[in-house]
Design a protein around this motif. Structure first.
Motif, PDB file in Angstrom:
ATOM      1  N   PHE A 178       1.508  -0.255   6.822  1.00 38.02           N
ATOM      2  CA  PHE A 178       1.565  -0.495   5.387  1.00 38.02           C
ATOM      3  C   PHE A 178       2.155  -1.836   5.005  1.00 38.02           C
ATOM      4  O   PHE A 178       2.175  -2.197   3.847  1.00 38.02           O
TER       5      PHE A 178
ATOM      6  N   LEU B  13      -0.073  -4.356   3.032  1.00 38.95           N
ATOM      7  CA  LEU B  13      -0.390  -3.834   1.702  1.00 38.95           C
ATOM      8  C   LEU B  13       0.814  -3.953   0.771  1.00 38.95           C
ATOM      9  O   LEU B  13       0.715  -4.387  -0.372  1.00 38.95           O
ATOM     10  N   LEU B  14       1.955  -3.582   1.325  1.00 38.90           N
ATOM     11  CA  LEU B  14       3.192  -3.637   0.565  1.00 38.90           C
ATOM     12  C   LEU B  14       3.476  -5.058   0.097  1.00 38.90           C
ATOM     13  O   LEU B  14       3.776  -5.308  -1.078  1.00 38.90           O
TER      14      LEU B  14
ATOM     15  N   SER C 218       0.957  -6.285  -2.551  1.00 37.54           N
ATOM     16  CA  SER C 218       1.166  -5.584  -3.819  1.00 37.54           C
ATOM     17  C   SER C 218       2.384  -6.132  -4.538  1.00 37.54           C
ATOM     18  O   SER C 218       2.351  -6.405  -5.740  1.00 37.54           O
TER      19      SER C 218
ATOM     20  N   PHE D  41       7.514  -0.762  -4.534  1.00 37.01           N
ATOM     21  CA  PHE D  41       6.150  -0.955  -5.016  1.00 37.01           C
ATOM     22  C   PHE D  41       5.851  -0.049  -6.203  1.00 37.01           C
ATOM     23  O   PHE D  41       5.367  -0.495  -7.240  1.00 37.01           O
ATOM     24  N   LEU D  42       6.163   1.237  -6.068  1.00 37.92           N
ATOM     25  CA  LEU D  42       5.869   2.165  -7.158  1.00 37.92           C
ATOM     26  C   LEU D  42       6.645   1.789  -8.415  1.00 37.92           C
ATOM     27  O   LEU D  42       6.112   1.797  -9.522  1.00 37.92           O
TER      28      LEU D  42
ATOM     29  N   GLY E 177       7.908   1.101  -0.201  1.00 41.02           N
ATOM     30  CA  GLY E 177       7.034   1.935  -1.017  1.00 41.02           C
ATOM     31  C   GLY E 177       7.662   2.242  -2.365  1.00 41.02           C
ATOM     32  O   GLY E 177       7.005   2.144  -3.402  1.00 41.02           O
ATOM     33  N   LEU E 178       8.946   2.557  -2.351  1.00 38.08           N
ATOM     34  CA  LEU E 178       9.630   2.843  -3.614  1.00 38.08           C
ATOM     35  C   LEU E 178       9.611   1.629  -4.531  1.00 38.08           C
ATOM     36  O   LEU E 178       9.312   1.739  -5.721  1.00 38.08           O
TER      37      LEU E 178
ATOM     38  N   GLU F  78       8.617   1.242   5.147  1.00 37.18           N
ATOM     39  CA  GLU F  78       7.676   2.068   4.422  1.00 37.18           C
ATOM     40  C   GLU F  78       8.370   2.803   3.281  1.00 37.18           C
ATOM     41  O   GLU F  78       7.848   2.900   2.178  1.00 37.18           O
ATOM     42  N   PHE F  79       9.574   3.295   3.543  1.00 34.72           N
ATOM     43  CA  PHE F  79      10.268   4.092   2.545  1.00 34.72           C
ATOM     44  C   PHE F  79      10.728   3.232   1.372  1.00 34.72           C
ATOM     45  O   PHE F  79      10.298   3.415   0.233  1.00 34.72           O
TER      46      PHE F  79
END
Lengths: 250, 313, 312
Positions: free
Chosen positions: C241, C244-245, C248, C303-304, C300-301, C296-297
């Motif tokens: 990821f 992508l991360l 983004s 990113f969201l 990802g947070l 990832e953790f």
């Protein structure tokens, strides 16, 4: 009758509708016109309970929006919005068939099937019945959705700019079908239109909105005029009368 | 007509499955045949059928609710949330009975899916690809959380069991929860029309008199229960929920009243075939079902996408 | 935007200093030299992955695609396991390191070119189809890999497995010179194309009418991507990821679509995440959780959070 009483609506603090009160009598074609952002689509969505009421009230026949049950309302009024993208792969017949859902709740009977076939025929979709929606042209898809709203067999039909994807022949055909519905079956059609000439040609009543307020309301011949265009749309266009019907020269 | 053919083919495959295993039924003492079938072969066959059918339906419902073809429970956070629930139960209440494990997994799975859908509700409809993007990243976050907890609790090996679905441990007394998943999936047929309409969007649903939120919650509940039960009993089996509904939709459209039985049969068939292949391909050893589905399902899917899709498209 | 870039440069420098100095004991010159080479590897990976992902998204016209999502990593592992299976684990390990990397890179390049070409042709005018193809292919490759792994014997299994997990703590620094050289060449190539990439990112219709049909760039860009991804994969293994991360985050932070702005920013962000994350993991928290899990953790947070904020 649709009775709209002191209706106001805001989006993010910006007023979209300001204290609108209107009575739409049963029967006839009512056209709503106005510049972009005047609040026409919002008004339609509020009547169709797609948006929650903020202040004011709307009563359709004896059904109070916000209190009447979903199924009762679904049998009383149908709405068709501009956005017609569908991710599902359905045939035209499937889609039109869902218009009968408020009646059969998942168990269609012979009468429902007849009505579906009648709707397909009326909107010239009989040959396309088994085609997938995503293989249709924009105009055909539009007709399929109108047919679905028709199959819902409601007294009130709300349409938000249904002519967007249609050529002149299809536009005229659709408007004629709608007018026939009001004449022969006593239906009420509330329609948002951009082209004032279509409104003048087919509507019994035109309501002009501007900045969330009703600024003109009446029969086409009495309200479509140079000054209306100047006031509402801020554009200088001449209005002529041909065969007793006002025509905007664009 | 073709529906009956599918059903017959499925029944034939299922009976073949009863005869495939390390012990050859034809050469064994007849007295042992029945216990063998009752305790191992039959449970395994039924488990594959139930898992396949219910996962395929769960995927279909999830795609309709999300109005997006690229989401499925096992990759968009629901499966990972269920695994988190199982893991937490194992860490906090190591001696909990399987019912409690399952209940907690269902609850975390439901929480995970509700959160996912409340996230994607805010995404602009003009960018449909944001939905699977958010799903992947969201699933990644929850998955990373699972790995982290497992790492700290020194339970990575347990995770392996739940993360990679396998049927080799399916025995009488250890698979029966899957019947619940099967029932939950079958119940959706009763409300098939409602879910089809949900797939047309909120405005159309409301216009047709549906209480949108209730139906969506019902769908999420079903997805979560199916996912949690599958994760608890056999582990995460990816791809079934994505491939099968897409294939069925390409061939037969999205009117659930018509397609749900096909989806269920196709899902059951895919998992059954994959399990059969897995049992045979390196006989007498076994290949995990997820691996075989990856190969079989992927090839089938690509074929459909480029050949079969033309007809419907 | 200048402010943001400056801030990011400062943050990256801080991360690098922290990485080099925190918790160092004993012979400084030895520690520094040891850490510096690992830092260089981390920076190279950040650079290669972020640039590869940015230009890949530009030519595919999609912000969700990454080489990893399209099955690149999975294909690499499949080829690797096939190679180990066919020549045997010992013969594979006996290959000289540099030769191994060159062989890997060549394998990756050719396979990637075939893969991307097939996938991109499939989805010329159907983005959904293209993404589905990629996702499905990567599942296919991954499953085939685990099939091959089940078939080969356990010793050889270990060889492949060692290569199939992202590893940031024990990086193969013997490859640094070769990796740096390759990245430099590819990086220059990308930089040279930046204005044409700007036009391509307008979409096939506009870019064709502006005289830059997307097909013309495809081959060059694909070769550059293959080189960059093989550099990163050879150094640390596949990182699903991360690319992508990074892109983004970059598009959320940088209010520009010019590649001259996006590319440096993406590399900086990637560097901050990798070096900063690694410092936290190794030096501050002393955790034994793999960095890829944390990336990832937390990534990802972030990113969201940024995505939802930007929608408001």
């Amino acid at each position: 009758m649709i009775d709209i009483h002191n209706l106001s609506y805001q989006i993010a603090g910006q007023p979209v509708l300001r204290d609108v009160s209107l009575q739409l009598a049963k029967g006839g074609v009512v056209a709503m016109i106005g510049p972009n952002g005047a609040g026409k689509s919002t008004l339609l969505s509020l009547i169709a309970r797609l948006l929650p009421l903020q202040s004011g009230s709307i009563v359709v026949d004896d059904l109070q929006i916000g209190e009447a049950t979903d199924i009762e309302l679904a049998r009383t009024l149908a709405i068709l919005r501009q956005d017609l993208t569908v991710a599902s792969r359905l045939t035209v017949r499937d889609l039109v068939g869902f218009g009968r859902y408020p009646y059969h709740r998942g168990r269609p009977g012979a009468e429902d099937r007849e009505l579906i076939e009648a709707a397909l025929k009326l909107f010239d979709l009989a040959d396309l019945g088994d085609r997938q929606l995503d293989t249709l042209s924009g105009g055909q898809r539009q007709r399929a959705f109108v047919a679905m709203a028709y199959a819902q067999d409601t007294d009130y039909l709300l349409l938000d700019e249904p002519l967007n994807n249609l050529d002149i022949a299809a536009s005229r055909a659709l408007m004629e079908v709608l007018r026939d519905l009001t004449r022969q079956r006593g239906r009420t059609v509330v329609i948002v239109l951009h082209d004032i000439n279509y409104a003048a040609a087919y509507a019994d009543r035109i309501i002009a909105l501007k900045a969330g307020e009703v600024v003109a309301d009446g029969a086409p011949s009495t309200i479509v005029s140079d000054s209306l265009l100047q006031d509402v749309f801020q554009t200088r266009a001449k209005v002529k009368t041909v065969d007793g019907r006002p025509i905007v020269l664009v | 007509m073709s529906k009956w053919l599918c059903l017959i083919a499925l029944a034939a495959l299922a009976s073949v499955s009863l005869f495939v295993g390390v012990i050859d039924l034809l050469r064994v003492d007849p007295a042992e045949i029945w216990p063998l079938i009752r305790d191992s072969r039959f449970p395994r066959t039924v488990a594959t059928l139930l898992t396949g059918a219910s996962l395929a339906i769960a995927g279909q419902i999830m795609q309709l609710i999300a109005r997006n073809r690229f989401v499925e429970p096992m990759t968009s956070g629901t499966g990972q949330s269920a695994a988190l629930g199982v893991l937490l139960t194992a860490v906090l209440f190591p001696t909990a009975p399987i019912g409690l494990k399952m209940g907690l997994a269902s609850i975390t799975a439901l929480g995970g899916s509700v959160l996912f859908f409340s996230l994607i509700r805010r995404l602009p409809p003009t960018q449909p690809l944001l939905v699977p993007l958010v799903g992947l990243i969201y699933g990644g976050i929850v998955g990373a959380g699972v790995t982290y907890v497992a790492f700290q609790a020194d339970m990575l090996q347990f995770i392996e069991i739940w993360m990679n679905g396998e049927f080799s441990g399916t025995l009488r007394g250890r698979y029966e929860l899957l019947w619940l998943a099967g029932i939950a999936a079958a119940l959706t047929y009763l409300v098939a029309d409602q879910f089809s309409i949900i797939g047309l969007g909120e405005a159309v649903s409301i216009n047709l008199g549906l209480s949108y939120r209730q139906v969506v919650m019902l769908g999420l509940l079903m997805i979560s229960v199916v996912t949690a039960l599958t994760v608890v009993t056999v582990g995460i089996i990816p791809f079934v929920g994505l491939v099968v509904p897409n294939m069925v939709s390409l061939m037969a459209g999205d009117n659930l009243r018509r397609t749900l039985p096909i989806t269920a049969m196709a899902g059951a068939g895919l998992v059954l075939i994959a399990d059969l292949v897995g049992r045979l391909v390196i006989y007498p050893f076994e290949m995990p079902v997820g691996t075989v589905i990856g190969v079989v399902g992927a090839i089938a899917f690509l074929w459909l996408l480029y050949k079969g899709g033309r007809r419907a498209g | 935007m200048q402010v943001r870039i400056t801030l990011m440069v400062a943050a990256l420098v801080l991360c690098c200093l922290a990485y080099l100095s925190l918790g160092a004991r004993g012979d400084w010159s030895f520690v520094l030299a040891f850490r510096a080479s690992k830092l260089a590897a981390l920076l190279l990976v950040s650079f290669a992955l972020s640039w590869a992902t940015v230009i890949f998204q530009t030519i595919t016209g999609s912000r969700i695609l990454t080489p990893a999502i399209m099955g690149f990593d999975a294909l690499f592992l499949l080829l690797l396991s096939l190679l180990v299976w066919s020549i045997g684990g010992q013969a594979y390990q006996a290959l000289p390191v540099q030769g191994l990397m060159a062989a890997n890179a060549a394998l990756l390049c050719s396979a990637a070119l075939i893969l991307f070409k097939v996938v991109l042709r499939a989805g010329r005018d159907n983005m959904m189809q293209m993404i589905l193809t990629g996702v499905v292919l990567s599942v296919l490759f991954r499953s085939l890999t685990s099939y091959v792994l089940r078939v080969i014997d356990p010793n050889e299994y270990a060889v492949v497995q060692a290569a199939s997990f992202a590893r940031f703590s024990n990086i193969d620094t013997s490859l640094l010179t070769l990796a740096a050289g390759l990245s430099l060449v590819a990086g220059l190539g990308v930089w040279h194309l930046r204005h044409r990439l700007d036009v391509t990112s307008l979409g096939p219709v506009l870019s064709t009418s502006l005289g830059e049909p997307p097909q013309r760039l495809q081959w060059q860009v694909l070769i550059l991507i293959s080189i960059l991804v093989s550099v990163s994969t050879a150094l640390v293994g596949p990182v699903a990821f991360f690319g992508l991360l990074v892109t983004s985050l970059t598009y959320l932070i940088i209010p520009s679509s010019r590649h001259a702005d996006i590319l440096p920013a993406a590399a900086l962000i990637a560097g901050i995440i990798l070096v900063g994350g690694q410092t936290m993991m190794e030096r501050v928290l002393d955790l034994n959780t793999p960095l890829s899990v944390v990336v990832e953790f937390l990534g990802g947070l972030v990113f969201l959070f940024l995505l939802l904020r930007s929608l408001r």
